[in-house]
Design a protein around this motif. Structure first.
Motif, PDB file in Angstrom:
ATOM      1  N   VAL A  40      41.101 -43.852 -94.899  1.00 50.02           N
ATOM      2  CA  VAL A  40      41.002 -42.649 -95.740  1.00 50.02           C
ATOM      3  C   VAL A  40      39.546 -42.176 -95.791  1.00 50.02           C
ATOM      4  O   VAL A  40      39.260 -40.979 -95.642  1.00 50.02           O
ATOM      5  CB  VAL A  40      41.553 -42.918 -97.156  1.00 50.02           C
ATOM      6  N   PHE A  41      38.621 -43.114 -95.969  1.00 43.50           N
ATOM      7  CA  PHE A  41      37.200 -42.739 -95.954  1.00 43.50           C
ATOM      8  C   PHE A  41      36.802 -42.207 -94.568  1.00 43.50           C
ATOM      9  O   PHE A  41      36.011 -41.273 -94.456  1.00 43.50           O
ATOM     10  CB  PHE A  41      36.317 -43.937 -96.323  1.00 43.50           C
ATOM     11  N   ALA A  89      40.637 -48.240-105.982  1.00 44.18           N
ATOM     12  CA  ALA A  89      40.253 -48.104-104.569  1.00 44.18           C
ATOM     13  C   ALA A  89      40.854 -46.862-103.900  1.00 44.18           C
ATOM     14  O   ALA A  89      40.127 -46.003-103.393  1.00 44.18           O
ATOM     15  CB  ALA A  89      40.636 -49.366-103.798  1.00 44.18           C
ATOM     16  N   LEU A  90      42.176 -46.762-103.895  1.00 41.46           N
ATOM     17  CA  LEU A  90      42.797 -45.641-103.186  1.00 41.46           C
ATOM     18  C   LEU A  90      42.531 -44.314-103.885  1.00 41.46           C
ATOM     19  O   LEU A  90      42.352 -43.287-103.221  1.00 41.46           O
ATOM     20  CB  LEU A  90      44.303 -45.884-103.039  1.00 41.46           C
ATOM     21  N   ILE A 129      29.406 -37.249 -98.959  1.00 36.20           N
ATOM     22  CA  ILE A 129      30.298 -36.705 -97.920  1.00 36.20           C
ATOM     23  C   ILE A 129      30.484 -35.194 -98.110  1.00 36.20           C
ATOM     24  O   ILE A 129      30.635 -34.461 -97.114  1.00 36.20           O
ATOM     25  CB  ILE A 129      31.653 -37.460 -97.869  1.00 36.20           C
ATOM     26  N   TRP A 182      29.219 -41.924-103.114  1.00 34.73           N
ATOM     27  CA  TRP A 182      29.859 -41.834-101.790  1.00 34.73           C
ATOM     28  C   TRP A 182      30.512 -40.455-101.643  1.00 34.73           C
ATOM     29  O   TRP A 182      30.374 -39.783-100.617  1.00 34.73           O
ATOM     30  CB  TRP A 182      30.911 -42.946-101.609  1.00 34.73           C
ATOM     31  N   ALA A 183      31.212 -40.029-102.707  1.00 37.81           N
ATOM     32  CA  ALA A 183      31.879 -38.713-102.666  1.00 37.81           C
ATOM     33  C   ALA A 183      30.851 -37.590-102.551  1.00 37.81           C
ATOM     34  O   ALA A 183      31.033 -36.639-101.782  1.00 37.81           O
ATOM     35  CB  ALA A 183      32.731 -38.529-103.931  1.00 37.81           C
ATOM     36  N   ALA A 187      37.429 -38.764-102.459  1.00 41.36           N
ATOM     37  CA  ALA A 187      36.392 -38.435-101.474  1.00 41.36           C
ATOM     38  C   ALA A 187      36.966 -37.569-100.352  1.00 41.36           C
ATOM     39  O   ALA A 187      36.338 -36.596 -99.904  1.00 41.36           O
ATOM     40  CB  ALA A 187      35.789 -39.717-100.902  1.00 41.36           C
ATOM     41  N   LEU A 188      38.177 -37.904 -99.892  1.00 40.96           N
ATOM     42  CA  LEU A 188      38.789 -37.139 -98.805  1.00 40.96           C
ATOM     43  C   LEU A 188      39.032 -35.690 -99.220  1.00 40.96           C
ATOM     44  O   LEU A 188      38.735 -34.761 -98.466  1.00 40.96           O
ATOM     45  CB  LEU A 188      40.101 -37.809 -98.372  1.00 40.96           C
ATOM     46  N   ILE A 223      43.447 -49.543 -95.403  1.00 39.48           N
ATOM     47  CA  ILE A 223      43.912 -48.201 -95.752  1.00 39.48           C
ATOM     48  C   ILE A 223      42.732 -47.383 -96.288  1.00 39.48           C
ATOM     49  O   ILE A 223      42.511 -46.241 -95.893  1.00 39.48           O
ATOM     50  CB  ILE A 223      45.053 -48.266 -96.802  1.00 39.48           C
ATOM     51  N   CYS A 224      41.968 -48.007 -97.179  1.00 43.80           N
ATOM     52  CA  CYS A 224      40.791 -47.315 -97.732  1.00 43.80           C
ATOM     53  C   CYS A 224      39.830 -46.923 -96.612  1.00 43.80           C
ATOM     54  O   CYS A 224      39.284 -45.812 -96.610  1.00 43.80           O
ATOM     55  CB  CYS A 224      40.069 -48.207 -98.739  1.00 43.80           C
ATOM     56  N   ALA A 244      39.130 -43.304-102.749  1.00 46.81           N
ATOM     57  CA  ALA A 244      39.120 -42.921-101.336  1.00 46.81           C
ATOM     58  C   ALA A 244      39.709 -41.522-101.160  1.00 46.81           C
ATOM     59  O   ALA A 244      39.154 -40.681-100.445  1.00 46.81           O
ATOM     60  CB  ALA A 244      39.888 -43.947-100.510  1.00 46.81           C
ATOM     61  N   ALA A 302      38.756 -40.626 -92.570  1.00 48.07           N
ATOM     62  CA  ALA A 302      39.304 -39.266 -92.484  1.00 48.07           C
ATOM     63  C   ALA A 302      38.357 -38.277 -93.173  1.00 48.07           C
ATOM     64  O   ALA A 302      38.143 -37.161 -92.679  1.00 48.07           O
ATOM     65  CB  ALA A 302      40.693 -39.217 -93.131  1.00 48.07           C
ATOM     66  N   ALA A 303      37.775 -38.689 -94.292  1.00 45.31           N
ATOM     67  CA  ALA A 303      36.791 -37.832 -94.972  1.00 45.31           C
ATOM     68  C   ALA A 303      35.583 -37.610 -94.054  1.00 45.31           C
ATOM     69  O   ALA A 303      35.062 -36.495 -93.956  1.00 45.31           O
ATOM     70  CB  ALA A 303      36.352 -38.469 -96.294  1.00 45.31           C
ATOM     71  N   ALA A 321      35.155 -50.028-102.509  1.00 45.95           N
ATOM     72  CA  ALA A 321      36.294 -49.458-103.238  1.00 45.95           C
ATOM     73  C   ALA A 321      37.206 -50.544-103.798  1.00 45.95           C
ATOM     74  O   ALA A 321      37.764 -50.393-104.889  1.00 45.95           O
ATOM     75  CB  ALA A 321      37.092 -48.522-102.331  1.00 45.95           C
ATOM     76  N   LEU A 333      35.223 -28.124 -96.392  1.00 42.79           N
ATOM     77  CA  LEU A 333      35.419 -27.664 -95.016  1.00 42.79           C
ATOM     78  C   LEU A 333      36.174 -26.337 -94.919  1.00 42.79           C
ATOM     79  O   LEU A 333      35.914 -25.527 -94.030  1.00 42.79           O
ATOM     80  CB  LEU A 333      36.181 -28.753 -94.241  1.00 42.79           C
ATOM     81  N   ILE A 383      37.488 -33.869-101.419  1.00 43.58           N
ATOM     82  CA  ILE A 383      36.288 -33.040-101.601  1.00 43.58           C
ATOM     83  C   ILE A 383      35.685 -32.673-100.242  1.00 43.58           C
ATOM     84  O   ILE A 383      35.107 -31.591-100.087  1.00 43.58           O
ATOM     85  CB  ILE A 383      35.256 -33.717-102.543  1.00 43.58           C
ATOM     86  N   ALA A 384      35.827 -33.565 -99.242  1.00 40.93           N
ATOM     87  CA  ALA A 384      35.335 -33.226 -97.903  1.00 40.93           C
ATOM     88  C   ALA A 384      36.175 -32.082 -97.321  1.00 40.93           C
ATOM     89  O   ALA A 384      35.629 -31.116 -96.770  1.00 40.93           O
ATOM     90  CB  ALA A 384      35.387 -34.456 -97.001  1.00 40.93           C
ATOM     91  N   ALA A 405      36.471 -35.110 -91.411  1.00 36.27           N
ATOM     92  CA  ALA A 405      36.384 -33.731 -91.919  1.00 36.27           C
ATOM     93  C   ALA A 405      34.933 -33.261 -91.883  1.00 36.27           C
ATOM     94  O   ALA A 405      34.636 -32.147 -91.443  1.00 36.27           O
ATOM     95  CB  ALA A 405      36.942 -33.657 -93.337  1.00 36.27           C
TER      96      ALA A 405
END
Lengths: 163, 163
Positions: free
Chosen positions: B8-9, A69-70, B79, B75-76, A76-77, B4-5, A73, B11-12, B63, A84, A79-80, B15
């Protein structure tokens, strides 16, 4: 399954990496004062191509495993944030905001590496060169900002390019 | 863990969404001919804020579940493409390339929705408004391209803004 995942993650990396061609350094970057240890321009696409393959491989290895999971997550963060940075730095010439994005990217890559490692050690190791390169990129961004305080688009809003 | 997930998602998504503020429509977009059904400018940030919360929630729900590999990979991918579109369209004024990115985004959202649904039906449903909005955005991008064939930065390379 792992190969399909690899190519989907690689496609995400391609989207991020395409910003390098869309927002090239150009004259603005060439004219900036840079530290002596600045890598030559040709090294950046070579480094990123190699890194993106490692990044996609790490994502695919962990995607097919449980308790990811983390790791997913944070993958994904990163790569965004990776997508950017180039438009902010080379597109908008925002050196200070670029540094903020890079610090966020560095943190997301560091946490992703730990989370990937906790699921699959090889995946964690595949993020090590990425973290090293983002560290260099961050140091370069900081150094360019210090050496060219007036080059930041935000330093003189009147002179900022209209977008 | 799921919370938490979620953040984090989110936050993505932040961005990706920050590109809307960094590359605002501006005079260039205002002066373009647009179809009668064009949503008003104020609706875009409202819609995206709502969508990003749904997108992050869908990511977090899946996740923490097993067999999420393809859902997480797509998903990745979505984004990264989501982050890319605004700089290409509003930053570079590349209408045609923007449409290419939007088609890729639409496909990645559609496949992500199916993959999310296969793991968690609520997660799949949370992607439905996203797919609907990207469909509208794609139709708008296509329509603007057709109504303003000379506004595409690639249509006249000499007139392209230097970045």
């Amino acid at each position: 399954m792992i190969w399909i995942c690899f190519f989907v993650f690689l496609a995400a990396c391609f989207a991020a990496g395409s910003t390098g061609g869309l927002f090239p350094p150009g004259r603005w970057y060439d004219q900036l004062a840079k530290p002596s240890w600045t890598p030559p321009n040709w090294l950046f696409p070579v480094a990123w191509t190699t890194l993106y393959i490692c990044i996609a491989a790490a994502g695919a290895r962990v995607a097919v495993q449980p308790d990811n999971a983390l790791a997913m997550a944070f993958w994904a963060l990163q790569i965004a944030l990776n997508t950017l940075w180039t438009p902010v730095f080379f597109g908008l010439h925002k050196l200070r905001l670029g540094l903020v994005v890079l610090v966020a990217l560095w943190l997301s890559v560091a946490v992703a590496m730990v989370m990937l490692w906790s699921v699959d050690r090889i995946a964690g190791m595949l993020f090590l060169p990425y973290l090293a390169w983002v560290t260099v990129a961050g140091a370069l961004n900081l150094s360019v900002l210090r050496l060219n305080p007036d080059a930041d688009a935000d330093a003189d809003a009147e002179a900022a390019p209209e977008v």
